[in-house]
Design an enzyme around this catalytic site. Structure first.
Site, PDB file in Angstrom:
ATOM      1  N   ASN A  31      -0.013 -27.806 -28.138  1.00 39.47           N
ATOM      2  CA  ASN A  31      -1.407 -28.194 -27.921  1.00 39.47           C
ATOM      3  C   ASN A  31      -1.742 -29.356 -28.854  1.00 39.47           C
ATOM      4  O   ASN A  31      -1.429 -29.317 -30.035  1.00 39.47           O
ATOM      5  CB  ASN A  31      -2.336 -26.999 -28.228  1.00 39.47           C
ATOM      6  CG  ASN A  31      -3.774 -27.293 -27.882  1.00 39.47           C
ATOM      7  OD1 ASN A  31      -4.099 -28.361 -27.368  1.00 39.47           O
ATOM      8  ND2 ASN A  31      -4.651 -26.355 -28.168  1.00 39.47           N
ATOM      9  N   SER A  91      -1.900 -20.621 -28.172  1.00 40.19           N
ATOM     10  CA  SER A  91      -2.233 -22.001 -28.473  1.00 40.19           C
ATOM     11  C   SER A  91      -1.991 -22.885 -27.241  1.00 40.19           C
ATOM     12  O   SER A  91      -0.927 -22.834 -26.629  1.00 40.19           O
ATOM     13  CB  SER A  91      -1.382 -22.500 -29.648  1.00 40.19           C
ATOM     14  OG  SER A  91      -1.657 -23.848 -29.911  1.00 40.19           O
ATOM     15  N   GLY A  92      -2.989 -23.706 -26.900  1.00 41.71           N
ATOM     16  CA  GLY A  92      -2.873 -24.584 -25.739  1.00 41.71           C
ATOM     17  C   GLY A  92      -3.417 -23.987 -24.465  1.00 41.71           C
ATOM     18  O   GLY A  92      -3.389 -24.621 -23.412  1.00 41.71           O
ATOM     19  N   GLY A 105      -4.381 -16.181 -30.008  1.00 39.44           N
ATOM     20  CA  GLY A 105      -3.860 -15.102 -29.177  1.00 39.44           C
ATOM     21  C   GLY A 105      -2.560 -14.552 -29.731  1.00 39.44           C
ATOM     22  O   GLY A 105      -2.071 -14.969 -30.781  1.00 39.44           O
ATOM     23  N   THR A 143     -10.519 -23.162 -27.253  1.00 40.15           N
ATOM     24  CA  THR A 143     -11.562 -23.981 -27.872  1.00 40.15           C
ATOM     25  C   THR A 143     -12.458 -24.612 -26.819  1.00 40.15           C
ATOM     26  O   THR A 143     -13.686 -24.634 -26.953  1.00 40.15           O
ATOM     27  CB  THR A 143     -10.912 -25.072 -28.747  1.00 40.15           C
ATOM     28  OG1 THR A 143     -10.080 -24.447 -29.739  1.00 40.15           O
ATOM     29  CG2 THR A 143     -11.972 -25.914 -29.439  1.00 40.15           C
ATOM     30  N   SER A 167      -4.928 -27.908 -31.360  1.00 40.71           N
ATOM     31  CA  SER A 167      -4.775 -26.470 -31.551  1.00 40.71           C
ATOM     32  C   SER A 167      -5.614 -26.000 -32.736  1.00 40.71           C
ATOM     33  O   SER A 167      -5.574 -26.578 -33.821  1.00 40.71           O
ATOM     34  CB  SER A 167      -3.300 -26.140 -31.805  1.00 40.71           C
ATOM     35  OG  SER A 167      -3.142 -24.767 -32.078  1.00 40.71           O
ATOM     36  N   SER A 168      -6.409 -24.950 -32.517  1.00 47.55           N
ATOM     37  CA  SER A 168      -7.187 -24.355 -33.606  1.00 47.55           C
ATOM     38  C   SER A 168      -6.246 -23.575 -34.511  1.00 47.55           C
ATOM     39  O   SER A 168      -5.585 -22.644 -34.064  1.00 47.55           O
ATOM     40  CB  SER A 168      -8.268 -23.419 -33.049  1.00 47.55           C
ATOM     41  OG  SER A 168      -9.186 -24.110 -32.252  1.00 47.55           O
ATOM     42  N   GLU A 197       1.149 -14.092 -30.537  1.00 48.43           N
ATOM     43  CA  GLU A 197       2.164 -15.127 -30.718  1.00 48.43           C
ATOM     44  C   GLU A 197       3.543 -14.492 -30.850  1.00 48.43           C
ATOM     45  O   GLU A 197       3.753 -13.579 -31.668  1.00 48.43           O
ATOM     46  CB  GLU A 197       1.854 -15.970 -31.964  1.00 48.43           C
ATOM     47  CG  GLU A 197       0.612 -16.837 -31.792  1.00 48.43           C
ATOM     48  CD  GLU A 197       0.423 -17.809 -32.936  1.00 48.43           C
ATOM     49  OE1 GLU A 197       1.163 -17.706 -33.936  1.00 48.43           O
ATOM     50  OE2 GLU A 197      -0.458 -18.679 -32.827  1.00 48.43           O
TER      51      GLU A 197
END
Length: 1078
Positions: free
Chosen positions: A160, A110-111, A390, A115, A163-164, A392
C-alpha cells in the site's frame, strides 16, 4: 436535484447477490465467485446482513458524488444497492433519532482501503449533518485532522502506498440535533521501528519525504536539512519516490491542515524541528575505542551532525555526547556508570530516534484533541470510527504481528458477541423463539494471549522483569513449559510430541492457531521490543533541552521526579489500551466494514481468488454469514414486503384494504409456502431459507412479465380506441369545417353578384346625376362670366381716369421688387465657401445693385472671419494675435516679412531647461523665458559678429555667453526706447536704450538674427504689456546707433558678397558702419 434511478429494494437489478446471507449454496467458492462477479461490474460493496464488505477498486469510481450522498440520505438500509453511504446513514440516523451511540469498526489488511473507508464515512456524516459557520468549522477541523495524522503515521509499504502504521479510533461527538460538536482521537501501537529501518521496497513515514521535497530552501536551512534523500541513513533510497504521489504538494496540504486544526506557528515550527532532529540522528555514526582497563567504548566519528542536532534541540553537546557513550544504572542509593560499545551506542541512538518520534506522534494526537474537543459540557451523542490494522500473516512474523493479531482476536470476539446479541434482541423484540446458535468462540485464543497468569503477554512481561540473563530463547522455553498443552499453541520444543518432527516449524518459532488460521511467530526480538528501553541518560539529556516541545516529551528525565520503578512494557500498555477500547465499543451500537484487497499489484480490474480467499478466512466472513443465517436468513417489514409481492395474490392486488400483516398472511397462504419456512414477528416477516426468498423473487419476476403483457395489451387497446375516437372526432370537425367553407363560398358568390348589380345601378344613377349637375354648373358659370364682364366694363368706365395717372410708378415698384427678390434668391445659391482666404464672389447681375453687392461681400467676409476665429483655442488665438501684430508692424515695410508669415513663432529655440549645458544660465534666470535664441552681436570696433544667447523674459532682455552661459548684459524692458532695422531682406536690428540708464553705459546693441520678425514682435508685445507704452519700431535703410559716447550711422546698401546670400557688416570709418545686403 438531478434525476436519479429509483429502487425499492437491493433485490432490484441485482448483480450476483447483494447480501451474502441470501447466497445459495453457501461455501467458500460461491462466496468468492459472487464477490468477483460484483467486482467485475464495479459493484465493490456487498452486505452480510448489516455488515459491509468493501473491495478496494484501486481506481476512482463515480459513486461518491454529492448526488449519491443525497440518494442514500434518509433511505432504508436495504432500499438501495449496497454502499458504504447506506451504513453511514443508518448509523447517523440511529444516533440522531434513536439516541444510540454508534461505532463503525473498519478492519482489513494493509492496502485494503481502511483509511479511505474511514474518510468516506466522515465525509458522508459531514455532508448530511447540519450547516452553519460554527458547525462547518468543527467539521473542517475533524476532516483536516486526517492529513496531519496520515503524514506522521502513514508510510509506503509493498502492499500500500499510503499504509496506516498505527491504529486510530475517533469519537465524533454530536449535540441533540445531530450537529457535530467535536471529537477525541485515540492511537494504538505506532510502528516506531520503521523510523530506523524499513523493509526493502518500503519507505519511512511520509513526513520525512514531504519536508525534504516541499519545504522552501530557507525553511530547510533553518532545519539544517538538505533536499537530497541520500544524505540520510534513515531513508531507504530504493522507494524514495512513489509514482502518483506529490510529496511537495502533500507538504503544503499538511501545513494548511495544521493551521486549520489550530496549530500555532511556533508549534508547527517546533514539530518540524523535532522531525529534522530524528532524521539527523540516523547520520550519527560511532567508532570503537579500547580503554586502559580493557573495556570497549564508542566514540562519535563526525561531530558535525551532533552539533547541528544540539543546535536544533537546544541540548548541550557534551551532555548528549556522553549519553551516547555511557549508561548510568541506579540501584537504591548507588549509581554505576558503564561505557557503551559500538553496538550498544547504535542501539541507544535508534532507541532515542524511535522514542522521540513516537512521543511526538502521541503529542500530535493530544494537541489535535485539544483543538477538536467539544467546547460545551452538554450531554453528547457519540459516533466512534475505528480504523485499525487487520489480521497479518507474513513470511516473517514478529512482535508487531503478534500484537496486531491479538487485537483482531479481541475485535472478532466482540464482533461475534455483538452480532449474536443483536440477532437475539431482534428475535425477542419481534416475539420469535430464540434458538441457540453453534459458533466458534475464540475466547480460548484470547485467554491464551492475555491471561494474567499463564498468558503469553504475562509471561513475556515476567521474563522482561526477571533478573539475570534474559533472551528470546529463555522466553520461548517458558512458553514451552506453560502453554505446551494448550490446543491452540504449537512449538517444536514443547512437551507435546505432536510437533517434534514438524519440519515446517523451526526451533526458534512458535505457532498459534488463530480464528483466521495458523500464524508462526519468530521469537527473535520479542523481549527487546516489549522492553522498549530508553537509557535514563538519554531521557535526562532530552529533558535538559531548551526546546520546549522536546522537554515536554521526556518528563521522566526530570531529576526531581526520578523514578526507579521500571516503566510498563509495550505489551502491557497495548493490552490495557485494547481492554479500554473493547469496553468502549461494548457501550455502543456496532457497525462493521470489512475491507478486502483484490490483488497485491495495486492495480485495477484484477481479482486474485487465492488472495481474496485468504482474507475471507482470516476476516471470518463465512462464519459471519453462518451466524447470520443460523436462524432466519432474511427479514423484512410487513409494509415493504406486501408492496413488493402483492401482485402474486388476487386478494392483495392491486390494493389491500387492511393491516399489512394480514395482507402478508393472506399472500403466503395463497402461495402455499410451508409454515416452517417463515415466521411472523410483530413488525417483520422472517424467512428461514434463501431459496424461499428466491422463489418469491422468481414468482414476482414472472408475474411482473404477465402484468407487463396485460398492461401492454390494455395500453394498446386504449391507444387504438383513443386513436379511433380522435380520427372520428377529426372527421366530424373536418366535415363541419368543409360544409361551413362551402356555404361561405356560395354566400360570397351570391353576395358578389348582388354587389355587381348594385354597383351598375348606382353607377348609372350617379352618372345621370353628374350630367345634370355639370349642365347646371355650366349654366351658372356662363351667367357668372357674363356678369363679371359686364361689371368689369362698368368699373373700367368709372375708374379709367384714375388708373392712367399711377400705373407707371406701380409697375416700376413691382418690377424692382421682383428683381431684388430674384437677386437674393440667386445669391443664396451662389454663396462662396466659408474659408477666409477664398476671394470668389458672384458677379453683379444689375448695375443699380453695385453698392449693395459690395456691401454684402464685405458683411459676408466679416461674418465668416468671425466664425473662423471662433474655432481657435487660446493658444492658437495668441499665435494669430502675434502674427497679426507682426503684419501691422512689418507688412509692406520690411522685405523679410513675407518669408516669416508661414513660419510658426516658437520662442524657445534653445531648450534651456533640458540641456545640461545651460544649467548655470537656467539657475540664474528666475522668470519665464518668452524667447531664447542665438544671435550675432556686432562688434562696435570692427563690425565683426560674436555669438550670444538672446533671452527675453517678462521684465528683462538678457545677453549671455553661448559657451559658458554667463550673463553679459541685462536690460530692463523700461530702458528699451526703440528698435531700428532696415527695409531690406536682412536680419540686422538695433536695440536703443534710454540715455542715462545703467544698461546704456556701453551704448546700444546692434544684433543679427534669423528670426528678426518674431523677436521684434515679441519684444514689442512684451514691452507694451509691461510698460503700457508702445515700443517705437523704426524701419529705415540708414539709422544712428549710440556706441559709448559716439553716434555711428548704420547704412544698408545692395551688393553681391563672397559669402553668398549672407549679409556682411564692415566699419568704414569712425562714423559709418556699412551693411551689404545681397
Amino acid at each position: 436535484m438531478a434525476k436519479m434511478e429509483v429502487k425499492t429494494s437491493l433485490l432490484d437489478d441485482m448483480i450476483g447477490v447483494g447480501d451474502m446471507v441470501l447466497l445459495e449454496p453457501l461455501n467458500e467458492d460461491s462466496f468468492i465467485n459472487n464477490l468477483k462477479k460484483r467486482f467485475d461490474h464495479n459493484e465493490v460493496y456487498t452486505y452480510i446482513g448489516s455488515v459491509v464488505i468493501s473491495i478496494n477498486p484501486y481506481r476512482s469510481l463515480p459513486i461518491y458524488t454529492p448526488e449519491k450522498v443525497e440518494e442514500y440520505r434518509n433511505r432504508n438500509f436495504y432500499e438501495l444497492s449496497p454502499h458504504i453511504f447506506a451504513l453511514s446513514d443508518e448509523a447517523y440516523r440511529s444516533l440522531r433519532d434513536q439516541d444510540k451511540d454508534q461505532c463503525i469498526l473498519i478492519t482489513g489488511e494493509s492496502g485494503a482501503g481502511k483509511t479511505e473507508a474511514s474518510k468516506l464515512v466522515m465525509s458522508y456524516v459531514a455532508a448530511v449533518c447540519g450547516k452553519g459557520a460554527e458547525v462547518n468549522q468543527v467539521k473542517e477541523q475533524l476532516l483536516q485532522s486526517n492529513p496531519v495524522l496520515e503524514a506522521f503515521g502513514n508510510a509506503k509499504t509493498v502492499r500500500n502506498d499510503n499504509s496506516s502504521r498505527f491504529g486510530k479510533y475517533m469519537d465524533i461527538e454530536f449535540d441533540f440535533k445531530g450537529d457535530p460538536l467535536g471529537g477525541v482521537i485515540s492511537n494504538y501501537l505506532l510502528e516506531k521501528s520503521r523510523v530506523v529501518k524499513q523493509p526493502r521496497g518500503e519507505r519511512n513515514f511520509h513526513i520525512f519525504y514531504q519536508i525534504l521535497s516541499g519545504a522552501s530552501e530557507d525553511f530547510l536551512c533553518k532545519l539544517k536539512l538538505e533536499r537530497d534523500f541520500s544524505r540520510y541513513n534513515y531513508l531507504g533510497l530504493d522507494s524514495a519516490k512513489v509514482n502518483g504521489v506529490d510529496d511537495a504538494a502533500n507538504f503544503r496540504t499538511v501545513r494548511n491542515a495544521m493551521q486549520i486544526v489550530g496549530f500555532m506557528d511556533h508549534e508547527t515550527q517546533s514539530v518540524f524541528e523535532v522531525v529534522a532532529a530524528v532524521l539527523k540522528l540516523g547520520n550519527i555514526e560511532f567508532k570503537p575505542e579500547s580503554r586502559v582497563n580493557g573495556l570497549d567504548e564508542s566514540k562519535i566519528k563526525d561531530k558535525n551532525e551532533l552539533k547541528e542536532i544540539c543546535e536544533l534541540t537546544g541540548i548541550d553537546q557534551s551532555v548528549l555526547e556522553r549519553a551516547f557513550s555511557f549508561r548510568t544504572v541506579e540501584a537504591k542509593q548507588e549509581k554505576v556508570s558503564t561505557t557503551l560499545n559500538v553496538a550498544q551506542a547504535y542501539y541507544a541512538r535508534d532507541a532515542l530516534a524511535k522514542n522521540l518520534y513516537s512521543r511526538l506522534f502521541s503529542w500530535l494526537v493530544t494537541r489535535i484533541n485539544e483543538s477538536i474537543k467539544a467546547q460545551t459540557k452538554v450531554r453528547k451523542k457519540v459516533m466512534g470510527v475505528l480504523d485499525i490494522y487487520g489480521f497479518e500473516i507474513f513470511e516473517d512474523n514478529s512482535f508487531e504481528q503478534f500484537i496486531i493479531n491479538y487485537c483482531n482476536e479481541k475485535l472478532q470476539q466482540i464482533f461475534i458477541e455483538l452480532t449474536l446479541k443483536e440477532e437475539q434482541e431482534e428475535y425477542i423484540r419481534e416475539g420469535i423463539e430464540w434458538t441457540h446458535i453453534e459458533y466458534f468462540n475464540n475466547a480460548i485464543i484470547c485467554d491464551l494471549i492475555e491471561n494474567n497468569q499463564t498468558g503469553i503477554l504475562a509471561m513475556l512481561d515476567e521474563e522482561c522483569l526477571r533478573p539475570g540473563t534474559v533472551t528470546d530463547d529463555t522466553f520461548l522455553e517458558k512458553l514451552n513449559q506453560v502453554c505446551a498443552t494448550h490446543q491452540h499453541f504449537e512449538s517444536r520444543m514443547s512437551k507435546c510430541s505432536r510437533f517434534l518432527n514438524d519440519t515446517s516449524l523451526p526451533h526458534s518459532c512458535f505457532r498459534i492457531q488463530h480464528y483466521a488460521g495458523k500464524v508462526m511467530y519468530q521469537v527473535e526480538g520479542f523481549v527487546d521490543k516489549n522492553n522498549d528501553l530508553l537509557y535514563r541518560d538519554l531521557s535526562q539529556a532530552m529533558w535538559k533541552a531548551s526546546h520546549s516541545l522536546i522537554k515536554a516529551l521526556f518528563p521522566e528525565g526530570n531529576p526531581a521526579k526520578i523514578n526507579l520503578k521500571r516503566p510498563p512494557t509495550a505489551g502491557s500498555q497495548f493490552k490495557a489500551s485494547v481492554a479500554t477500547l473493547m469496553k468502549n465499543l461494548q457501550t455502543k451500537n456496532p457497525n462493521y466494514i470489512r475491507c478486502i484487497k483484490p490483488n497485491d499489484k495495486k492495480a485495477a480490474h484484477i481479482f486474485n481468488d487465492a488472495l481474496v480467499c485468504h482474507q475471507i478466512r482470516y476476516l471470518g466472513l463465512l462464519e459471519n454469514v453462518r451466524v447470520r443465517r443460523a436462524g432466519y436468513a432474511f427479514r423484512q417489514a410487513y409494509e415493504p414486503c406486501l408492496e413488493r409481492y402483492k401482485m402474486l395474490c388476487k386478494q392483495t392486488w392491486p390494493h389491500w384494504r387492511g393491516p399489512a400483516r394480514a395482507g402478508v398472511e393472506v399472500l403466503f397462504n395463497e402461495l402455499e409456502i410451508p409454515e416452517e419456512e417463515f415466521s411472523f414477528g410483530r413488525s417483520k416477516i422472517f424467512i428461514r431459507n434463501p431459496r424461499t426468498l428466491f422463489k418469491l423473487e422468481d414468482l414476482r419476476k414472472q408475474r411482473l412479465e404477465d402484468l407487463a403483457t396485460l398492461i401492454e395489451k390494455i395500453y394498446r387497446g386504449w391507444k387504438c380506441r383513443t386513436r379511433f375516437l380522435l380520427m372520428k372526432k377529426s372527421q366530424i370537425v373536418i366535415a363541419s369545417w368543409y360544409r361551413r367553407y362551402a356555404q361561405q363560398k356560395k354566400y360570397q358568390k351570391i353576395k358578389s353578384s348582388a354587389i355587381i348589380v348594385q354597383s351598375y345601378i348606382r353607377g348609372w344613377k350617379a352618372r345621370k346625376l353628374l350630367r345634370e349637375l355639370k349642365h347646371q354648373k355650366r349654366c351658372n358659370e356662363a351667367a357668372t362670366v357674363i356678369a363679371a364682364y359686364w361689371h368689369g366694363t362698368q368699373v373700367r368706365r368709372e375708374y379709367r381716369k384714375f388708373f392712367r395717372a399711377n400705373a407707371g410708378r406701380k409697375i416700376y415698384e413691382f418690377t424692382l421688387q421682383r428683381l431684388m427678390q430674384k437677386y437674393f434668391l440667386e445669391m443664396k445659391n451662389k454663396m462662396p465657401s466659408l474659408s477666409p482666404i477664398d476671394k470668389n464672389w458672384p458677379a453683379r447681375p444689375y448695375l443699380f445693385l453695385d453698392s449693395t453687392h459690395k456691401e454684402l461681400k464685405r458683411i459676408f467676409h466679416l461674418w465668416r472671419c468671425k466664425k473662423y476665429r471662433g474655432q481657435f483655442t487660446d493658444q492658437q488665438k495668441l499665435i494669430y494675435e502675434e502674427k497679426l501684430e507682426a503684419s501691422e508692424l512689418f507688412k509692406d515695410k520690411k522685405a523679410l516679412y513675407p518669408a516669416s508669415v508661414g513660419q510658426p513663432f516658437q520662442g524657445a529655440y534653445l531648450e534651456i531647461s533640458k540641456n545640461p549645458k545651460y544649467k548655470k544660465l537656467k539657475d540664474a534666470v528666475d522668470e519665464k523665458i518668452i524667447i531664447a535664441e542665438v544671435v550675432n552681436k556686432i562688434n562696435r570696433a570692427n563690425g565683426k559678429a560674436t555669438s550670444r544667447i538672446f533671452l527675453l523674459t517678462k521684465n528683462n532682455v538678457l545677453l549671455a555667453d553661448q559657451k559658458s552661459g554667463n550673463i553679459k548684459s541685462e536690460v530692463p524692458l523700461g530702458d528699451v526706447t526703440k528698435v531700428s532695422m532696415s527695409s531690406q531682406n536682412d536680419g540686422f536690428f538695433a536695440v536703443h536704450l534710454k540715455e542715462g540708464s545703467e544698461a546704456a553705459g556701453k551704448g546700444d546693441f546692434l544684433l543679427s538674427s534669423d528670426h528678426l520678425i518674431e523677436m521684434a514682435t515679441k519684444l514689442y508685445r512684451t514691452t507694451l504689456s509691461q510698460t503700457k507704452q508702445k515700443l517705437n519700431i523704426e524701419i529705415s535703410d540708414e539709422f544712428l546707433v549710440q556706441f559709448r559716447q559716439d553716434k555711428v550711422c548704420v547704412k544698408f546698401i545692395q551688393g553681391s558678397q563672397k559669402n553668398g546670400n549672407i549679409p556682411t557688416c564692415k566699419r568704414k570709418n569712425n562714423r559709418l558702419l556699412e551693411v551689404a545686403v545681397p
